[in-house]
Scaffold this motif. Sequence first.
Motif, PDB file in Angstrom:
ATOM      1  N   ARG A 117       0.819  -1.225   0.000  1.00  0.00           N
ATOM      2  CA  ARG A 117       0.000   0.000   0.000  1.00  0.00           C
ATOM      3  C   ARG A 117       0.845   1.264   0.000  1.00  0.00           C
ATOM      4  O   ARG A 117       0.602   2.192   0.769  1.00  0.00           O
ATOM      5  CB  ARG A 117      -0.894   0.023   1.258  1.00  0.00           C
ATOM      6  N   PRO A 118       1.866   1.344  -0.875  1.00  0.00           N
ATOM      7  CA  PRO A 118       2.766   2.500  -0.810  1.00  0.00           C
ATOM      8  C   PRO A 118       2.064   3.843  -1.023  1.00  0.00           C
ATOM      9  O   PRO A 118       2.361   4.812  -0.339  1.00  0.00           O
ATOM     10  CB  PRO A 118       3.792   2.228  -1.923  1.00  0.00           C
ATOM     11  N   ARG A 119       1.099   3.896  -1.950  1.00  0.00           N
ATOM     12  CA  ARG A 119       0.436   5.173  -2.239  1.00  0.00           C
ATOM     13  C   ARG A 119      -0.415   5.633  -1.067  1.00  0.00           C
ATOM     14  O   ARG A 119      -0.419   6.809  -0.708  1.00  0.00           O
ATOM     15  CB  ARG A 119      -0.460   5.032  -3.463  1.00  0.00           C
ATOM     16  N   ARG A 120      -1.154   4.702  -0.517  1.00  0.00           N
ATOM     17  CA  ARG A 120      -2.024   5.007   0.611  1.00  0.00           C
ATOM     18  C   ARG A 120      -1.182   5.544   1.777  1.00  0.00           C
ATOM     19  O   ARG A 120      -1.521   6.532   2.409  1.00  0.00           O
ATOM     20  CB  ARG A 120      -2.726   3.695   0.958  1.00  0.00           C
ATOM     21  N   ILE A 121      -0.038   4.880   1.994  1.00  0.00           N
ATOM     22  CA  ILE A 121       0.837   5.309   3.093  1.00  0.00           C
ATOM     23  C   ILE A 121       1.395   6.701   2.815  1.00  0.00           C
ATOM     24  O   ILE A 121       1.384   7.576   3.683  1.00  0.00           O
ATOM     25  CB  ILE A 121       1.976   4.282   3.305  1.00  0.00           C
ATOM     26  N   LYS A 122       1.839   6.926   1.574  1.00  0.00           N
ATOM     27  CA  LYS A 122       2.440   8.235   1.258  1.00  0.00           C
ATOM     28  C   LYS A 122       1.470   9.388   1.498  1.00  0.00           C
ATOM     29  O   LYS A 122       1.880  10.489   1.850  1.00  0.00           O
ATOM     30  CB  LYS A 122       2.970   8.244  -0.175  1.00  0.00           C
ATOM     31  N   GLY A 123       0.169   9.130   1.325  1.00  0.00           N
ATOM     32  CA  GLY A 123      -0.816  10.182   1.561  1.00  0.00           C
ATOM     33  C   GLY A 123      -0.994  10.517   3.033  1.00  0.00           C
ATOM     34  O   GLY A 123      -1.487  11.590   3.382  1.00  0.00           O
ATOM     35  N   SER A 124      -0.561   9.613   3.907  1.00  0.00           N
ATOM     36  CA  SER A 124      -0.779   9.815   5.352  1.00  0.00           C
ATOM     37  C   SER A 124       0.494  10.174   6.109  1.00  0.00           C
ATOM     38  O   SER A 124       0.491  10.267   7.331  1.00  0.00           O
ATOM     39  CB  SER A 124      -1.346   8.538   5.981  1.00  0.00           C
ATOM     40  N   ILE A 125       1.594  10.309   5.370  1.00  0.00           N
ATOM     41  CA  ILE A 125       2.840  10.676   6.051  1.00  0.00           C
ATOM     42  C   ILE A 125       3.384  11.983   5.467  1.00  0.00           C
ATOM     43  O   ILE A 125       3.017  12.362   4.354  1.00  0.00           O
ATOM     44  CB  ILE A 125       3.928   9.559   5.936  1.00  0.00           C
ATOM     45  N   GLY A 126       4.240  12.642   6.237  1.00  0.00           N
ATOM     46  CA  GLY A 126       4.879  13.864   5.764  1.00  0.00           C
ATOM     47  C   GLY A 126       6.374  13.653   5.780  1.00  0.00           C
ATOM     48  O   GLY A 126       6.935  13.219   6.790  1.00  0.00           O
ATOM     49  N   VAL A 127       7.007  13.917   4.644  1.00  0.00           N
ATOM     50  CA  VAL A 127       8.444  13.676   4.536  1.00  0.00           C
ATOM     51  C   VAL A 127       9.159  15.001   4.290  1.00  0.00           C
ATOM     52  O   VAL A 127       8.845  15.710   3.335  1.00  0.00           O
ATOM     53  CB  VAL A 127       8.735  12.693   3.371  1.00  0.00           C
ATOM     54  N   GLN A 128      10.101  15.312   5.172  1.00  0.00           N
ATOM     55  CA  GLN A 128      10.836  16.569   5.022  1.00  0.00           C
ATOM     56  C   GLN A 128      11.895  16.424   3.939  1.00  0.00           C
ATOM     57  O   GLN A 128      12.678  15.476   3.937  1.00  0.00           O
ATOM     58  CB  GLN A 128      11.513  16.904   6.358  1.00  0.00           C
ATOM     59  N   LEU A 129      11.893  17.365   3.007  1.00  0.00           N
ATOM     60  CA  LEU A 129      12.919  17.349   1.955  1.00  0.00           C
ATOM     61  C   LEU A 129      14.173  18.030   2.464  1.00  0.00           C
ATOM     62  O   LEU A 129      14.121  18.861   3.365  1.00  0.00           O
ATOM     63  CB  LEU A 129      12.433  18.138   0.737  1.00  0.00           C
ATOM     64  N   GLN A 130      15.304  17.685   1.862  1.00  0.00           N
ATOM     65  CA  GLN A 130      16.534  18.421   2.167  1.00  0.00           C
ATOM     66  C   GLN A 130      16.319  19.863   1.722  1.00  0.00           C
ATOM     67  O   GLN A 130      15.711  20.089   0.671  1.00  0.00           O
ATOM     68  CB  GLN A 130      17.714  17.822   1.393  1.00  0.00           C
ATOM     69  N   THR A 131      16.818  20.821   2.503  1.00  0.00           N
ATOM     70  CA  THR A 131      16.583  22.227   2.132  1.00  0.00           C
ATOM     71  C   THR A 131      17.204  22.551   0.777  1.00  0.00           C
ATOM     72  O   THR A 131      16.750  23.445   0.083  1.00  0.00           O
ATOM     73  CB  THR A 131      17.162  23.184   3.191  1.00  0.00           C
ATOM     74  N   THR A 132      18.235  21.788   0.393  1.00  0.00           N
ATOM     75  CA  THR A 132      18.881  22.054  -0.897  1.00  0.00           C
ATOM     76  C   THR A 132      17.930  21.769  -2.057  1.00  0.00           C
ATOM     77  O   THR A 132      18.152  22.250  -3.163  1.00  0.00           O
ATOM     78  CB  THR A 132      20.126  21.159  -1.063  1.00  0.00           C
ATOM     79  N   SER A 133      16.863  20.978  -1.784  1.00  0.00           N
ATOM     80  CA  SER A 133      15.957  20.713  -2.903  1.00  0.00           C
ATOM     81  C   SER A 133      14.724  21.626  -2.877  1.00  0.00           C
ATOM     82  O   SER A 133      13.771  21.414  -3.604  1.00  0.00           O
ATOM     83  CB  SER A 133      15.554  19.234  -2.928  1.00  0.00           C
ATOM     84  N   LEU A 134      14.750  22.663  -2.025  1.00  0.00           N
ATOM     85  CA  LEU A 134      13.673  23.657  -2.088  1.00  0.00           C
ATOM     86  C   LEU A 134      13.843  24.436  -3.396  1.00  0.00           C
ATOM     87  O   LEU A 134      14.944  24.513  -3.920  1.00  0.00           O
ATOM     88  CB  LEU A 134      13.782  24.650  -0.918  1.00  0.00           C
ATOM     89  N   TYR A 135      12.772  25.027  -3.871  1.00  0.00           N
ATOM     90  CA  TYR A 135      12.873  25.780  -5.134  1.00  0.00           C
ATOM     91  C   TYR A 135      13.419  27.172  -4.828  1.00  0.00           C
ATOM     92  O   TYR A 135      12.687  28.022  -4.306  1.00  0.00           O
ATOM     93  CB  TYR A 135      11.487  25.900  -5.765  1.00  0.00           C
ATOM     94  N   PRO A 136      14.704  27.427  -5.141  1.00  0.00           N
ATOM     95  CA  PRO A 136      15.324  28.680  -4.688  1.00  0.00           C
ATOM     96  C   PRO A 136      14.670  29.932  -5.262  1.00  0.00           C
ATOM     97  O   PRO A 136      14.628  30.969  -4.598  1.00  0.00           O
ATOM     98  CB  PRO A 136      16.775  28.560  -5.170  1.00  0.00           C
TER      99      PRO A 136
END
Length: 305
Positions: A71-90
Amino acid sequence: MSAVIEVEKLRKSYGEIKAVNNISFSVAQGEIFGMLGPNGAGKTTTMEIVEGLRPADSGSVSVLGMDIKQRPRRIKGSIGVQLQTTSLYPRLKVHEVIDLFGSFFPKAVSLEEIIKLVGLEDSSNKLCINLSGGQQQRLSVGLALVNDPQILFLDEPTSGLDPQARHNIWDLIKLQKEKGKTVFLTTHYMEEAERLCERVAIIDHGEIIATDRPDRLVSQYFNEEAIEFQLDRPLGDEVLRQLAGATNVVMENGRVTVYSKSVPVTISALMEVAKQGDMKLTDLYVRKATLEDVFLKLTGRRIRD
Ligand code: ATP
């Protein structure tokens, strides 16, 4: 409390490297759980397998009662994953990035709420590139919260931040706990593990070597206190090991730590040795054992080595 993450006998190798070597742990609903270990210990690999971003070689992972493989999709909708700040849109403004992330989900927390939550009210119109390191980290935590997740995953959330910015992130994380969310984070900061996490798994070379509440880990491995001091010249550690009450000695660059079950007795024996050898002890203080000492005892080295 029920477990929202259950990991059983997880393994992942990259060629000869056993990045994750047969680890098992669980994270309870509503707790702040930390994985503490040095660089290359396997923290990110573990976390990304649990998030469904990397496949494991073997073992099982269940998140919110669902198998990550099924159930990877279902799980992804219920979790929050912090991105590395380097991948923020500068080149995007703060409010634009938050809106963009919100558009990825059918139901998102409002822009105003996220901005307020992460304390970026005065920076909403700034380009991401112009935020300070601490503000960028707060924004990346905010982005992980746009889908109002049940579990928040934070990979080294305060890495490289100054103490003030680090405390701000800790407050933000504690607030999430108060709101009933579960937080799973990785860190190589002892203080962060000790002060923020309710339970900690110490990981080294892909293996979990201990899991418990920080204070219990310390009391389980230490009933000694640490006497630290600086010596003005080298001294064989045999002499120090034989001091009354001493149980162990660690020497690093002239700085000595003597673990003792009876501090007054050890200190008076130490003074006697110093007097006889005409040695100078400086910067002497006594402290309680910490997670750093536990790590040193279990692995034979410091987390920063
Ligand atoms: P850090 O704090 O440095 O990120 P970590 O504890 O998160 O460390 P991992 O990033 O999980 O550690 O890495 C564990 C081991 O697996 C390391 O030896 C690393 O070099 C190796 N490794 C991780 N990802 C890969 C990959 N994609 N390809 C090859 N080796 C990898």
